[in-house]
Design an enzyme around this catalytic site. Structure first.
Site, PDB file in Angstrom:
ATOM      1  N   HIS A 134      -3.641   0.542  -2.994  1.00  0.00           N
ATOM      2  CA  HIS A 134      -2.194   0.305  -3.064  1.00  0.00           C
ATOM      3  C   HIS A 134      -1.627   0.099  -1.653  1.00  0.00           C
ATOM      4  O   HIS A 134      -0.884  -0.857  -1.406  1.00  0.00           O
ATOM      5  CB  HIS A 134      -1.531   1.501  -3.760  1.00  0.00           C
ATOM      6  CG  HIS A 134      -0.038   1.440  -3.839  1.00  0.00           C
ATOM      7  ND1 HIS A 134       0.640   1.092  -4.994  1.00  0.00           N
ATOM      8  CD2 HIS A 134       0.934   1.684  -2.913  1.00  0.00           C
ATOM      9  CE1 HIS A 134       1.946   1.120  -4.763  1.00  0.00           C
ATOM     10  NE2 HIS A 134       2.152   1.488  -3.517  1.00  0.00           N
ATOM     11  N   GLU A 135      -2.008   0.992  -0.728  1.00  0.00           N
ATOM     12  CA  GLU A 135      -1.494   0.868   0.643  1.00  0.00           C
ATOM     13  C   GLU A 135      -2.028  -0.396   1.306  1.00  0.00           C
ATOM     14  O   GLU A 135      -1.304  -1.081   2.033  1.00  0.00           O
ATOM     15  CB  GLU A 135      -1.847   2.110   1.477  1.00  0.00           C
ATOM     16  CG  GLU A 135      -1.327   3.446   0.918  1.00  0.00           C
ATOM     17  CD  GLU A 135       0.168   3.474   0.573  1.00  0.00           C
ATOM     18  OE1 GLU A 135       0.920   2.605   1.044  1.00  0.00           O
ATOM     19  OE2 GLU A 135       0.577   4.366  -0.206  1.00  0.00           O
ATOM     20  N   HIS A 138       0.052  -3.220   0.336  1.00  0.00           N
ATOM     21  CA  HIS A 138       1.269  -3.358   1.149  1.00  0.00           C
ATOM     22  C   HIS A 138       0.943  -4.040   2.481  1.00  0.00           C
ATOM     23  O   HIS A 138       1.702  -4.882   2.960  1.00  0.00           O
ATOM     24  CB  HIS A 138       1.895  -1.995   1.444  1.00  0.00           C
ATOM     25  CG  HIS A 138       2.661  -1.415   0.292  1.00  0.00           C
ATOM     26  ND1 HIS A 138       3.594  -2.127  -0.422  1.00  0.00           N
ATOM     27  CD2 HIS A 138       2.642  -0.173  -0.266  1.00  0.00           C
ATOM     28  CE1 HIS A 138       4.119  -1.354  -1.373  1.00  0.00           C
ATOM     29  NE2 HIS A 138       3.551  -0.161  -1.302  1.00  0.00           N
ATOM     30  N   HIS A 144       6.071  -3.528  -4.452  1.00  0.00           N
ATOM     31  CA  HIS A 144       5.925  -2.714  -5.653  1.00  0.00           C
ATOM     32  C   HIS A 144       6.111  -3.579  -6.892  1.00  0.00           C
ATOM     33  O   HIS A 144       6.901  -4.523  -6.897  1.00  0.00           O
ATOM     34  CB  HIS A 144       6.918  -1.547  -5.652  1.00  0.00           C
ATOM     35  CG  HIS A 144       6.467  -0.443  -4.753  1.00  0.00           C
ATOM     36  ND1 HIS A 144       7.311   0.474  -4.204  1.00  0.00           N
ATOM     37  CD2 HIS A 144       5.224  -0.121  -4.319  1.00  0.00           C
ATOM     38  CE1 HIS A 144       6.604   1.317  -3.458  1.00  0.00           C
ATOM     39  NE2 HIS A 144       5.348   0.971  -3.505  1.00  0.00           N
ATOM     40  N   CYS A 145       5.373  -3.217  -7.937  1.00  0.00           N
ATOM     41  CA  CYS A 145       5.341  -4.009  -9.160  1.00  0.00           C
ATOM     42  C   CYS A 145       5.817  -3.135 -10.307  1.00  0.00           C
ATOM     43  O   CYS A 145       5.547  -1.947 -10.346  1.00  0.00           O
ATOM     44  CB  CYS A 145       3.901  -4.464  -9.385  1.00  0.00           C
ATOM     45  SG  CYS A 145       3.654  -5.311 -10.932  1.00  0.00           S
ATOM     46  N   CYS A 150      -0.296  -1.541 -13.140  1.00  0.00           N
ATOM     47  CA  CYS A 150      -0.688  -2.319 -11.957  1.00  0.00           C
ATOM     48  C   CYS A 150      -0.888  -1.387 -10.767  1.00  0.00           C
ATOM     49  O   CYS A 150      -0.157  -0.420 -10.575  1.00  0.00           O
ATOM     50  CB  CYS A 150       0.379  -3.357 -11.638  1.00  0.00           C
ATOM     51  SG  CYS A 150       0.050  -4.302 -10.140  1.00  0.00           S
ATOM     52  N   CYS A 169      -2.078  -6.418 -11.612  1.00  0.00           N
ATOM     53  CA  CYS A 169      -1.671  -7.238 -12.753  1.00  0.00           C
ATOM     54  C   CYS A 169      -1.891  -8.707 -12.374  1.00  0.00           C
ATOM     55  O   CYS A 169      -2.183  -9.026 -11.229  1.00  0.00           O
ATOM     56  CB  CYS A 169      -0.209  -6.971 -13.107  1.00  0.00           C
ATOM     57  SG  CYS A 169       0.956  -7.630 -11.912  1.00  0.00           S
ATOM     58  N   CYS A 172       0.384  -9.961  -9.410  1.00  0.00           N
ATOM     59  CA  CYS A 172       0.013  -9.447  -8.087  1.00  0.00           C
ATOM     60  C   CYS A 172      -1.339 -10.001  -7.643  1.00  0.00           C
ATOM     61  O   CYS A 172      -1.571 -10.247  -6.464  1.00  0.00           O
ATOM     62  CB  CYS A 172      -0.031  -7.919  -8.104  1.00  0.00           C
ATOM     63  SG  CYS A 172       1.602  -7.177  -8.301  1.00  0.00           S
TER      64      CYS A 172
HETATM   65 ZN   LIG Z   1       3.878   1.573  -2.422  1.00  0.00          ZN
HETATM   66 ZN   LIG Z   2       1.546  -6.045 -10.360  1.00  0.00          ZN
END
Ligand SMILES: [Zn+2]
Ligand SMILES: [Zn+2]
Length: 181
Positions: A134-135, A138, A144-145, A150, A169, A172
């Site tokens: 996740h990081e 970024h 953010h989704c 996701c 997803c 993304c």
């Molecule tokens: Zn985040």
């Molecule tokens: Zn997503």
């Protein structure tokens, strides 16, 4: 300069089990198809420790890392076992700035279930992989989704980390492919 991302470095900040780093590296290589290298350990900067909160300020650590050289690594994720915060939250599992070079993941809170019990290490590693990816998302400019499963969905609690999948997803995923190729 819009050179494409090739390599991600994982740097332990303090004492982090080798196996946890290896599992993280495998997930980054597997999910984002990026070369991942485990770098020699560093200590988090002394001034990152907030003596009143007894937590580490994620922003101060990231700033210190952004000022460092990491060879040919395009992006660097710091992994630590200490409790992290940013001023607007009581704690965070990880932190990264949009499009930045360096991000963080903390194993500290991922190692406890919401009911206080301790999960098996495979669960802790899976949570850490989600937060690290996740990081890294970024750092690769993903936002953010709203899709709950996701990888880029915002997770404020362990329950939400557990609900999220290790995949992006469709939307993304297309955005990421566009960034990487
Ligand atoms: Zn985040
Ligand atoms: Zn997503």
């Amino acid at each position: 300069m819009t050179s494409k991302i090739k390599s991600v470095g994982l740097v332990p900040l303090g004492n982090v089990p080798e196996i946890d780093l290896k599992v993280l590296a495998e997930h980054i290589t597997g999910c984002f198809k990026l070369t991942t290298q485990i770098l020699p350990p560093l200590e988090p900067p002394d001034d990152a420790l907030d003596e009143r909160r007894l937590q580490y300020d994620a922003g101060i650590i990231i700033e210190a890392m952004e000022a460092m050289q990491f060879g040919n690594q395009d992006k660097v994720i710091g992994v630590l076992n200490k409790d992290l915060f940013i001023p607007i939250f009581t704690h965070v599992f990880g932190e990264a700035r949009q499009g930045g070079k360096c991000g963080l993941v903390s194993l500290f809170r991922l190692a406890k279930n919401p009911d206080g019990s301790t999960p098996p290490s495979a669960i802790i590693q899976e949570r850490a992989a989600k937060v690290a990816l996740h990081e890294l998302g970024h750092l690769l400019d993903l936002l953010h989704c709203e899709h709950k499963q996701c990888l880029m969905h915002f997770a404020g609690g362990i329950d939400e980390v557990d609900k999220m999948s290790l995949d992006l997803c469709e939307y993304c995923s297309i955005f990421l492919q566009d960034k990487l190729h």
